[in-house]
Design an enzyme around this catalytic site. Structure first.
Site, PDB file in Angstrom:
ATOM      1  N   GLY A  10      52.332 -27.561 -25.202  1.00  0.00           N
ATOM      2  CA  GLY A  10      53.676 -27.057 -25.726  1.00  0.00           C
ATOM      3  C   GLY A  10      54.651 -28.050 -25.809  1.00  0.00           C
ATOM      4  N   SER A  11      54.955 -28.303 -27.415  1.00  0.00           N
ATOM      5  CA  SER A  11      55.784 -29.627 -27.582  1.00  0.00           C
ATOM      6  C   SER A  11      57.152 -28.984 -28.132  1.00  0.00           C
ATOM      7  CB  SER A  11      55.087 -30.439 -28.458  1.00  0.00           C
ATOM      8  OG  SER A  11      53.837 -30.573 -28.040  1.00  0.00           O
ATOM      9  N   GLY A  12      57.690 -28.074 -27.780  1.00  0.00           N
ATOM     10  CA  GLY A  12      58.990 -27.436 -28.102  1.00  0.00           C
ATOM     11  C   GLY A  12      59.907 -28.296 -27.549  1.00  0.00           C
ATOM     12  N   ARG A  83      61.739 -14.727 -24.915  1.00  0.00           N
ATOM     13  CA  ARG A  83      61.961 -13.336 -25.367  1.00  0.00           C
ATOM     14  C   ARG A  83      62.684 -13.191 -26.491  1.00  0.00           C
ATOM     15  NH1 ARG A  83      63.480 -10.121 -19.933  1.00  0.00           N
ATOM     16  NH2 ARG A  83      64.940  -8.804 -21.171  1.00  0.00           N
ATOM     17  N   ARG A  89      60.247  -7.357 -21.046  1.00  0.00           N
ATOM     18  CA  ARG A  89      59.673  -8.439 -20.311  1.00  0.00           C
ATOM     19  C   ARG A  89      58.272  -8.257 -20.049  1.00  0.00           C
ATOM     20  NH1 ARG A  89      61.486  -8.991 -13.906  1.00  0.00           N
ATOM     21  NH2 ARG A  89      60.047  -7.260 -13.842  1.00  0.00           N
ATOM     22  N   ASN A  96      52.621 -14.265 -23.259  1.00  0.00           N
ATOM     23  CA  ASN A  96      52.263 -15.496 -22.296  1.00  0.00           C
ATOM     24  C   ASN A  96      51.108 -15.712 -21.400  1.00  0.00           C
ATOM     25  OD1 ASN A  96      54.386 -16.782 -23.796  1.00  0.00           O
ATOM     26  ND2 ASN A  96      55.910 -16.525 -22.184  1.00  0.00           N
ATOM     27  N   HIS A 176      62.519 -17.791  -9.531  1.00  0.00           N
ATOM     28  CA  HIS A 176      63.373 -18.669 -10.202  1.00  0.00           C
ATOM     29  C   HIS A 176      64.382 -17.511 -10.778  1.00  0.00           C
ATOM     30  CE1 HIS A 176      64.618 -21.103 -13.413  1.00  0.00           C
ATOM     31  NE2 HIS A 176      64.256 -20.348 -14.422  1.00  0.00           N
TER      32      HIS A 176
END
Ligand code: TXD
Length: 319
Positions: A10-12, A83, A89, A96, A176
């Site tokens: 993931g390179s966002g 999202r 969710r 994901n 989290h």
């Protein structure tokens, strides 16, 4: 000694910032992986072109194939979709979860000895699934959330008391964000617990509760301001601290989403607890005695993670 190799899946927003920080800190050579073509290659080249200015030596490569992560020492996972309006969710969870399946297979094949840090949301469930999909040992797969939540708490407290962020420590447990459980009696300014600081008149109990609530809502506060995306600087800095502790065998005590095997009376789940991170990965899970509200808060947090894990099992019965 050859350089370490760090793969970013993931390179966002977070992935790019991770690469920048890993470069600046000379943690090793860096591979940026993404399914989007060109983007990881572009970021890798741009960052490599900054290295002569900042004076760091690292090989940076962008890729769309898993072969390129072969032999990585650390893998940090931010792959996934955020999202979007109208999406529940559970919709996010389903998408994901599929991403974790692909990423887990890639890691199992090319980087089975890596220390894996998952950041993708919903964090506690995704790190649980990633460990299962990859088949890597539980002590080598952790989730990043607690370092970020406690960093937010520390920053707000330092700002409130007008003291250095370096002198504020915070102790958080649980899942989290909204279900995070800050332990004020173990959070300190230069060793003085917050509960004592309230007695000393540094702030009221009500004000402290407001700061705790702002910390819980910390992610949403940033999303509300940015409008197109979520926080990335502080999340990336937090994951880099975990990676550094592993690579340098620092044995930092950091709150991470870790696999529990009987600790806190839990099994086969990932929840945020203080752990020691060293060359063996998660070397120790610190189990403290919870009191009163802390117990209730932690149980609530665990129940919300359990709900997400159950939803994953429904989507993927093999898990
Ligand atoms: O504390 C925490 N754990 C978090 C979590 C704090 C902040 C943000 N948190 C979560 O991190 C957030 O909800 C996201 O799930 C991740 C990554 O956040 P980021 O801001 O970096 O998201 P981006 O910019 O959308 O980047 C995600 C990249 C994007 O470039 C996609 O093309 C890529 O993931 N992507 C994939 N890469 C590889 N493989 C697959 N299948 C894939 N699907 C999407």
């Amino acid at each position: 000694m050859a350089r370490n190799k760090i793969a970013l899946i993931g390179s966002g927003q977070i992935g790019g910032t991770l690469a920048h920080l890993a470069g600046l800190k000379e943690l090793g050579d860096i591979v940026l992986f993404d399914i989007t073509e060109g983007m990881p290659q572009g970021k890798a080249l741009d960052l490599a072109e900054s290295s002569p200015v900042d004076g760091f030596d690292a090989k940076l490569a962008g890729t769309n194939t898993y072969e390129a992560i072969e032999g990585s020492d650390v893998v940090i996972v931010t792959a996934g979709v955020p999202r979007k309006p109208g999406m529940s969710r559970d919709d996010l969870l389903e998408i994901n979860l599929k991403v974790m399946e692909q990423v887990g297979a890639g890691i199992a094949k090319y980087a089975p000895n890596a220390f894996v840090i998952c950041i993708t949301n919903p964090l506690d469930a995704m790190v649980w699934a990633l460990q299962k999909f990859s088949g890597l040992p539980k002590n080598k797969v952790v989730g990043m959330a607690g370092v970020l939540d406690s960093a937010r708490f520390r920053y707000f407290l330092a700002d409130e008391f007008n003291v250095s962020v370096e002198d504020v420590t915070a102790f958080v447990l649980g899942g989290h964000g909204d279900t995070m459980v800050p332990l004020t009696r173990y959070s300190t300014v230069a060793g003085i617990p917050l509960t004592d600081l309230v007695k000393m008149g540094w702030c009221t109990a009500e004000r402290l509760e407001e700061i705790v609530q702002r910390t819980r809502d910390g992610g949403a506060e940033i999303v509300g301001l940015l409008k197109t995306g979520s926080a990335f600087y502080a999340p990336a800095a937090s994951a880099i601290q975990m990676a550094e502790s592993y690579l340098k065998d620092k044995k930092r005590v950091l709150p991470c989403a870790a696999a529990l095997d009987g600790q806190y009376g839990l099994k086969d789940t990932y929840v945020g607890v203080p752990v020691v991170i060293g060359a063996e990965g998660v070397e120790r899970i610190i189990e403290i005695d919870l009191q009163g509200d802390e117990k209730g808060g932690f149980e609530k947090s665990v129940a919300s993670v359990d709900g997400l894990v159950e939803a994953c099992k429904k989507i993927q019965p093999a898990l």
